[in-house]
Design an enzyme around this catalytic site. Structure first.
Site, PDB file in Angstrom:
ATOM      1  CD  GLU A  51     -10.670   7.806   0.847  1.00 25.00           C
ATOM      2  OE1 GLU A  51     -10.057   7.599   1.893  1.00 25.00           O
ATOM      3  OE2 GLU A  51     -10.117   8.063  -0.238  1.00 25.00           O
ATOM      4  CD  GLU A  62      -5.666  12.027  -6.814  1.00 22.43           C
ATOM      5  OE1 GLU A  62      -5.286  10.841  -6.664  1.00 22.43           O
ATOM      6  OE2 GLU A  62      -6.196  12.682  -5.914  1.00 22.43           O
TER       7      GLU A  62
END
Lengths: 285, 411
Positions: A51, A62
């Site tokens: 990824e 995040e």
């Protein structure tokens, strides 16, 4: 659409009766050259899929480690176009490891869905996860990606009930990414005992392999998740290695790859060494 | 009402029914949030629809708006300001006279009642200037719910009185150091809290932006401004005004004032964005006039962004306007041509601030001063027979330090 590389990789993992390991690293972090070295080194360090985080100024799902990594990537001059070039360079050395981009919609929308899908496919991208683009909003992007044969990987979460899983599963391909904790990346810890039934539900709803991420930072935790999921994703732990290397004025590439190897070794050994005893699923950190 | 209307101004009349079922205003709006939040967004949507359809909810809200907020707010004829500019009559909608000193409380009162109805036990909010944070802290104190307010560290520093107010009211103020440490970053952090505490937490978004249903819900709660203007204008002027004007950051006071007039074609709807150091510089917060369409904070709208789609920091002397986006309904009204969007620089806002102090004995918020700065242009354009309503969205006591600093005065 073709999900050839992703499907082939999960078929191989199944044949080997083990979970895959999916390291997440940030584009351009800490520099383009080092990010490319990291990408190139990942398969040998044990990455079954990769990824690659797309840097965005406002990554709302995040935690601090990946927020900071994104800012480092942007500071290093990384753009979405630059990231596709990075992937193309990686593909010169590796034709088999599936590479999934993970990021936020606005840079993709700014690039243009059709142009992005075409250029991503050309660069050798296999799929993309767009964190802030739920199925309700994904129609036009999904159509563009389908046409270019790039998978739009969907997210399932602890808040997804069976009805919601149907919505998520519809039209998805490759695999489903199960977000193992309600929260941002790199803060809470995944609990394998809770993840196991969820993975089973997602598998049933989608008929696809399930990768589990968010909240996996140690080899022990990675091994636990590897016993119940088709693949294990970890990210904050690797971008933290970049930050630590910068702080210590050390080269980032070997530190990141060593950490990837530690977690991937744990994932690979997990099922071979798994005691079929639920005590093993208890907290170890 | 039909869910789709032809995209022309003429067709707006009696047929404006946005947003559609997907929470979209034309191409804008929507629900661009992480999957974890989607079930909550749907739950909130259903809860708001049910509340909106429940007369007892509206009655409860009306009661608090009258007796706690102090509504209706006056529509005040600014006689000396009118004389000063020599054009249309200027009327000020006095949202500065609300409890807590700004329009923000209208929305907070509506949302806290909804949060209670939904059984939520913890409130979070973001704030720029601190006005929405104070209003959120206020309603949380009133209803005994714990409140965490996310505020950019830069804003914490320049809005100390409001930070102290929030703390007095029992809220926890969390200073956000990510990014440029202003409103956009506070909103990111509030979203992160929400995604982490999905079960018990209600997020009171302060402006008519964010994922659906927020833009329409906040608009509805703020529409009390426009509905009152309409009734007061009929009573005090004997007809509808020629124009309604308000400042725009996210645009909640503006959309609240404008929305009840959208189908009244004769009423010009004017929003004023913050031009900061000027639209020809990078330092402004005019998303409509200086940005382009993109996706941030749950909705598609006009954004300040670079060529790569990275979000830029807005700049304005006013901490309540330096947001790089704008509510999606303004984006749509802009494209439809139904809304007119002007801008005001920092210097013009400072001048308008002082003008209102001296001529009317009213200290306006720096946000509201952006609308006031265009009063002369619009009043003269409308001419002597005209009537212009300007929303005085908040009072300026909180801005005294900023203004003093810019005027070179030491307090």
């Amino acid at each position: 659409m073709t999900t050839a590389r992703i499907d082939a990789r999960f078929a191989k993992l199944k044949a080997e009766n083990r979970a895959g390991f999916v390291p997440y690293v940030m584009t351009g972090d800490p520099s383009r050259d080092e990010a490319l070295e990291i990408l190139k080194g990942l398969p040998a360090a044990g990455a079954d899929l990769i990824e690659l985080g797309l840097a965005f100024s406002d990554p709302m799902a995040e935690g601090p480690p990946i927020q900071r990594a994104a800012l480092r990537g942007l500071k290093a001059g990384m753009t979405l176009r630059g990231t596709l070039d990075l992937v193309a360079d990686f593909r010169k050395t590796d034709q088999d490891t599936p590479l999934i981009l993970m990021g936020y919609l606005n840079p993709v929308e700014s690039y243009g869905y059709e142009a992005f899908a075409r250029d991503a496919a050309e660069a050798g991208v296999d799929g993309i996860i767009v964190v802030d683009c739920p199925p309700e909003e994904a129609g036009p992007l999904s159509a563009a990606l389908d046409a270019a044969e790039v998978s739009l990987i969907r997210l399932a979460t602890p808040t997804s009930d069976d009805d919601r899983l149907k919505v998520i599963a519809e039209g998805t391909s490759g695999f489903v990414y199960y977000v193992s904790v309600a929260g941002v990346t790199g803060v809470k810890e995944a609990v394998a005992a809770e993840v196991a039934p969820a993975v089973e539900r997602v598998r049933r709803a989608s008929g696809l392999p399930v990768a589990v991420g968010f909240g996996v930072r140690t080899p022990e935790r990675a091994a636990e998740i590897a016993r119940v999921a088709d693949a294990v994703v970890a990210g904050s732990v690797f971008v933290n290695e970049v930050a630590a290397a910068l702080e210590a004025n050390e080269p980032a590439v070997p530190r990141v790859l060593a950490k990837v190897k530690a977690l991937s070794d744990a994932v690979k050994a997990a099922r071979a060494s798994a005691p079929q005893n639920s005590d093993f699923l208890a907290e170890t950190v | 009402m039909p869910q789709t209307v032809p995209q022309t101004v003429n067709a707006l009349s009696n047929s404006y029914a946005w947003p559609d079922a997907e929470g979209r205003f034309g191409p804008y709006g929507g629900r661009f949030v992480p999957e974890t939040l989607m079930p909550l967004i749907h739950e909130l949507d259903a809860a708001y629809k049910a509340a909106k359809a429940d007369p007892s909810f509206q009655a409860e809200l009306d009661g608090y708006l009258e007796h706690y907020v102090g509504r209706a707010s006056p529509l005040y004829f600014a006689e000396r300001l009118t004389e000063h500019f020599g054009g249309a009559k200027i009327w000020l909608k006095r949202e500065d006279l609300n409890h807590t000193g700004a329009h923000k409380i209208n929305n907070c009162m509506g949302q806290i009642l909804l949060a209670r109805r939904m059984g939520k036990t913890r409130i979070i909010a973001e704030t720029g200037a601190g006005q929405h944070g104070v209003a959120s802290a206020t309603v949380c104190a009133r209803f005994g719910l714990p409140c965490t307010v996310y505020m950019g560290a830069v804003d914490v520093a320049r809005q100390q009185p409001n930070v102290f107010r929030m703390k007095l009211l029992g809220a926890e103020v969390s200073a956000v150091t990510a990014g440029a440490a202003t409103l956009k970053d506070a909103m990111n952090e509030a979203m992160r809290d929400w995604v982490t505490n999905v079960a018990d937490t209600y997020y009171i978004i302060g402006t008519a932006a964010g994922p659906a249903p927020y833009p329409a819900m906040v608009r509805d709660f703020q529409s009390v401004i426009g509905k009152e203007i309409k009734a007061q204008a009929q009573r005090q002027i004997g007809r509808l005004p020629d124009a309604v004007m308000a400042c725009i950051g996210g645009g909640s006071n503006a959309i609240g004032a404008m929305h009840p007039f959208i189908e009244d074609e004769g009423v010009r709807l004017i929003g004023v964005e913050a031009a900061g150091h000027g639209l020809d510089t990078p330092d402004h917060a005019a998303s409509l006039k200086g940005g382009r369409s993109g996706v941030l904070h749950g909705n598609r709208t006009y954004l300040l962004q670079d060529a790569d789609g990275q979000i830029l920091e807005g700049h304005s002397i006013s901490a309540g306007l330096d947001y790089p986006g704008v509510g999606p309904e303004h984006a749509w009204l802009h494209d439809l041509g139904r809304g007119e969007y002007l801008s005001t620089t920092d210097d013009e806002a400072l001048e308008a601030f002082q003008t209102l102090c001296k001529l009317e004995g009213i200290i306006p918020a720096l946000e509201s001063s952006h609308a006031l700065a265009r009063a002369g242009d619009v009043a003269r354009e409308l001419g002597k027979g005209g009537d212009l309503v300007i929303v005085l969205s908040g009072r300026g006591d909180k801005d005294i330090n900023t203004v003093a600093q810019h005027l070179g005065v030491e307090l």
